[in-house]
Motif scaffolding. Structure first.
Motif, PDB file in Angstrom:
ATOM      1  N   HIS A  60     -28.424  19.919 -25.352  1.00  0.00           N
ATOM      2  CA  HIS A  60     -28.031  20.274 -23.992  1.00  0.00           C
ATOM      3  C   HIS A  60     -29.214  20.537 -23.083  1.00  0.00           C
ATOM      4  O   HIS A  60     -29.092  20.472 -21.868  1.00  0.00           O
ATOM      5  N   ASN A  61     -30.373  20.892 -23.677  1.00  0.00           N
ATOM      6  CA  ASN A  61     -31.528  21.258 -22.854  1.00  0.00           C
ATOM      7  C   ASN A  61     -32.818  20.920 -23.600  1.00  0.00           C
ATOM      8  O   ASN A  61     -32.784  20.424 -24.730  1.00  0.00           O
ATOM      9  N   ARG A 102     -36.122   5.738 -23.567  1.00  0.00           N
ATOM     10  CA  ARG A 102     -34.669   6.002 -23.494  1.00  0.00           C
ATOM     11  C   ARG A 102     -33.985   5.878 -24.860  1.00  0.00           C
ATOM     12  O   ARG A 102     -33.000   6.539 -25.121  1.00  0.00           O
ATOM     13  N   GLY A 137     -31.307  11.058 -23.400  1.00  0.00           N
ATOM     14  CA  GLY A 137     -30.058  11.063 -22.638  1.00  0.00           C
ATOM     15  C   GLY A 137     -30.194  11.673 -21.260  1.00  0.00           C
ATOM     16  O   GLY A 137     -31.061  11.306 -20.474  1.00  0.00           O
ATOM     17  N   LYS A 138     -29.347  12.652 -20.972  1.00  0.00           N
ATOM     18  CA  LYS A 138     -29.291  13.250 -19.634  1.00  0.00           C
ATOM     19  C   LYS A 138     -30.512  14.114 -19.313  1.00  0.00           C
ATOM     20  O   LYS A 138     -30.673  14.536 -18.181  1.00  0.00           O
ATOM     21  N   GLY A 142     -33.093  10.022 -13.835  1.00  0.00           N
ATOM     22  CA  GLY A 142     -32.525   8.679 -13.745  1.00  0.00           C
ATOM     23  C   GLY A 142     -33.532   7.572 -13.512  1.00  0.00           C
ATOM     24  O   GLY A 142     -33.406   6.488 -14.058  1.00  0.00           O
TER      25      GLY A 142
END
Length: 170
Positions: A60-61, A102, A137-138, A142
């Motif tokens: 998540h982080n 990525r 990922g996130k 971007g």
């Protein structure tokens, strides 16, 4: 049939009977099993439990990612690491900076801080052995092509390391 022929026929029948009886107590000849076809593994039935590998912890982080990265390095190089309390005096501290793509591949890897070439080479080899890493990922912006991260390797006198992210608090 003459008497001589009759005696010969009885003798032959007795000989055959004796040899048949004698062969009853013997083991049958053994077959060579080296030419047997390989055993085909059995497909488990739906009712049987099949072990499922554990899912990796969610990322998540940045801290989660660093823990996943450190765990992957330790899993790839268990003989190069040590566990337990850190020694009062470390032989070397190596800080590596990595650019992760990525797909989790190492795009660039460099030593950011070190005074010991042997420790630097060991840390670089450990990072390369563990690649590819989890996908960022996130965590990646971007428009960025890589995710930048640094990791610190703490070496004892035997040139075995702990990774700072997972090292016990002193």
């Amino acid at each position: 049939m003459g008497r001589l022929q009759h005696s010969a026929a009885i003798g032959l029948a007795a000989l055959l009977g004796a040899s048949l009886l004698a062969s009853c107590g013997k083991e049958p000849p053994r077959r060579d099993i080296s030419n047997r076809p390989a055993d085909i593994p059995r497909t488990p039935l739906p009712s049987e439990q099949v072990p499922v590998p554990p899912l990796p912890p969610p990322i998540h982080n940045l801290d989660d990612y660093k823990r996943a990265l450190a765990a992957k390095i330790l899993a790839a190089t268990p003989d190069a690491a040590f566990s337990g309390a850190l020694p009062p005096l470390l032989t070397s501290i190596v800080v590596l900076e990595a650019k992760i793509g990525r797909d989790g591949d190492i795009v660039n890897l460099r030593v950011a801080r070190s005074r010991d070439q042997k420790a630097s080479n060991l840390a670089l080899a450990a990072m390369r052995a563990a690649a590819p890493f989890p996908k960022p990922g996130k965590l990646m912006a971007g428009h960025h092509k890589t995710f930048d991260i640094s990791e610190t390797f703490l070496f004892n006198k035997d040139y075995r390391f702990q990774i700072r992210t997972l090292a016990p608090v002193q």
